[in-house]
Design an enzyme around this catalytic site. Structure first.
Site, PDB file in Angstrom:
ATOM      1  N   CYS A  92     -30.072  36.654  43.289  1.00 48.57           N
ATOM      2  CA  CYS A  92     -28.533  36.321  43.404  1.00 48.57           C
ATOM      3  C   CYS A  92     -27.682  36.742  42.116  1.00 48.57           C
ATOM      4  CB  CYS A  92     -28.719  34.480  43.424  1.00 48.57           C
ATOM      5  SG  CYS A  92     -29.712  34.024  44.491  1.00 48.57           S
ATOM      6  N   HIS A 384     -22.945  32.411  50.169  1.00 48.83           N
ATOM      7  CA  HIS A 384     -23.383  32.941  49.044  1.00 48.83           C
ATOM      8  C   HIS A 384     -24.298  34.101  49.646  1.00 48.83           C
ATOM      9  CE1 HIS A 384     -26.274  33.712  45.787  1.00 48.83           C
ATOM     10  NE2 HIS A 384     -27.107  33.023  46.024  1.00 48.83           N
ATOM     11  N   CYS A 414     -27.775  31.284  38.637  1.00 52.54           N
ATOM     12  CA  CYS A 414     -29.444  31.274  38.568  1.00 52.54           C
ATOM     13  C   CYS A 414     -29.963  32.107  39.614  1.00 52.54           C
ATOM     14  CB  CYS A 414     -29.657  30.017  38.864  1.00 52.54           C
ATOM     15  SG  CYS A 414     -28.868  29.169  40.422  1.00 52.54           S
TER      16      CYS A 414
END
Ligand SMILES: CC(=O)SCCNC(=O)CCNC(=O)[C@H](O)C(C)(C)COP(=O)(O)OP(=O)(O)OC[C@H]1O[C@@H](n2cnc3c(N)ncnc32)[C@H](O)[C@@H]1OP(=O)(O)O
Length: 428
Positions: A92, A384, A414
């Site tokens: 990510c 996301h 994160c």
């Protein structure tokens, strides 16, 4: 030989609206989404035929044929075909890392300008077949005659070879999904269901308001009939969120993570243009904010640390280099992987014990002003697509700082594998 570091400017970014998997972009894929955002940047900043120093793009979930995604996408974007491209992945954190890669090259004078971005699709995922079947197919391909091919194809064949393997969001070392890990963190840090739902609710309301007031007009380019993010629910309520069942810890009665306070599986892409002051001035482009510094950290989640807690380590390390405190920021962009991740991070920084024993600080890192956190919403409402989130956040924060006129913003993301990617943007 002397190296003089130069300042790195964020010129601006774009993204396509993010959406739920198997909806608007189900048949587009990483290549199509990456071309769209690169093309939109070319359009917005007049880069037709311009040779940039580097384009760094990435995707977490990609097909093996997309190994050269950045270069292939830029060749269809309108940039000069002499622009190099690098394809990267750090879960990510991918496109924030790409911004750091480009920034480091600009700072050291290797390049004058570059694009950082990322895309991800959870609609068109690579499905892998058994090693036995892969070996068989390669042997068939090598066989010289049709008869030899046929014999290789059927000799010792078993139907079990056809069993496909799907990519998942499970950590290979623990077998637990991101959600399972975050549920564990929420219990450890005593993060309740209501505060998670409240954060999710606010994310939707803030994103809805930002669309209404035109904040995203130049940041979000319509694509495939979508003008706004498919996850956005400005009409959601605490009651609706409270009615959702736990999504990960389903049976203990103690699960707090739901579809409402977790990011949904998403498709989308984002990209941002970075440049030296001189390059921007030469082209008449304004700098929205400076990318000042960055830091990456990792935690030992295999032996007990929280999987998504690495930003708690990276941020204090980065701020210490500049004598900054957590309170010295006008904006905090903390990626909402799960509402609980954001809340665990904030709680850890308030904990005297954690700050002393894990972070080695003399005093708690402290609290932040919640009014400065994710002011136009974040991943819970936006969605996301893993590798696109970093570039989305850099573009959003740079514009916030430009609008404010001066100030400082913190980015915290994160990632899977227990890592955290963080950065500071500033405008003065
Ligand atoms: C480093 C990192 O970033 S880690 C994060 C990485 N990402 C992940 O791990 C992805 C995690 N997310 C997931 O796995 C999935 O999205 C899940 C398991 C949480 C949910 O999956 P699904 O159950 O398919 O979600 P779905 O979108 O269908 O929503 C379930 C229900 O909640 C409802 N819902 C979801 N959000 C909201 C909301 N904000 N308000 C009201 N209702 C909502 C939906 O309408 C749906 O209701 P329905 O069943 O009546 O149609």
């Amino acid at each position: 030989m002397e190296n003089t570091l130069q300042r790195v400017g964020v010129i601006g970014g774009v993204r396509i609206p993010f959406c739920r998997n198997n909806t608007a972009y189900a048949d587009v894929g990483n290549f199509g989404m990456s071309v769209k955002v690169l093309g939109a940047l070319v359009e917005r900043f007049g880069l037709h035929g311009v040779e940039l120093g580097e384009v760094a793009m990435g995707a977490v979930i990609k097909h093996s044929s997309e190994w050269n995604l950045a270069r292939e996408a830029l060749l269809s974007s309108g940039l000069a075909p002499t622009t190099p491209g690098i394809t990267t992945a750090r879960a990510c954190g991918t496109s924030l890392d790409n911004a750091i890669i480009i920034a480091n090259k600009i700072a050291t004078g290797q390049i004058e300008a570059g694009i950082a971005g990322g895309s991800d699709t959870t609609s068109d995922v690579p499905i892998v077949y058994s090693q036995r079947l892969r070996k068989r197919l390669l042997a068939v391909n090598r066989a010289k005659t049709p008869m030899e091919k046929l014999k290789t194809a059927v000799r010792g064949f078993s139907l079990s070879e056809l069993k496909p393997s799907f990519p998942g969001v499970a950590e290979p070392r623990t077998g637990m999904s991101m959600g399972d890990h975050c549920e564990k963190m929420a219990k450890e840090w005593h993060i309740g269901r209501q505060e998670q739902d409240r954060l999710a609710l606010e994310s939707h309301h803030k994103l809805g308001t930002a669309y209404e007031t035109g904040f995203f007009e130049d940041l979000v380019v319509p694509f495939r009939g979508l003008k706004r993010d498919g996850f956005l629910r400005p009409d959601t309520t605490m009651e609706k969120l409270a009615a959702l069942k736990p999504a990960f810890d389903k049976s203990s009665g103690l699960g707090t993570l739901t579809a409402g306070n977790s990011t949904g599986l998403s498709d989308g892409a984002a990209a941002v243009l970075l440049a030296s002051e001189a390059w921007a001035a030469k082209r008449g482009l304004k700098i929205q904010a400076w990318l000042r510094d960055a830091e990456v950290a990792a935690v030992d989640f295999v032996h007990g640390e929280g999987l998504l807690m690495a930003p708690t380590v990276a941020v204090p390390r980065m701020l210490a280099r500049h004598g900054l405190t957590l309170q010295d920021f006008d904006f905090y962009e903390i990626h909402e992987a799960f509402a609980a991740q954001v809340l665990c991070t904030l709680r850890a920084w308030e904990s005297a014990d954690y700050c002393k024993n894990r972070l080695g600080l003399d005093a708690p890192f402290g609290s932040i002003d919640p009014a400065r956190l994710n002011v136009h919403g974040s991943s819970l409402a936006v969605g996301h697509p893993f590798a696109a989130t970093g570039a989305r956040i850099v573009a959003t924060l740079a514009k916030l700082l430009e609008q404010k006129g001066s100030g400082r913003g913190l980015i915290s993301i994160c990632t899977a594998g227990g890592m955290g990617v963080t950065a500071i943007l500033e405008r003065n």
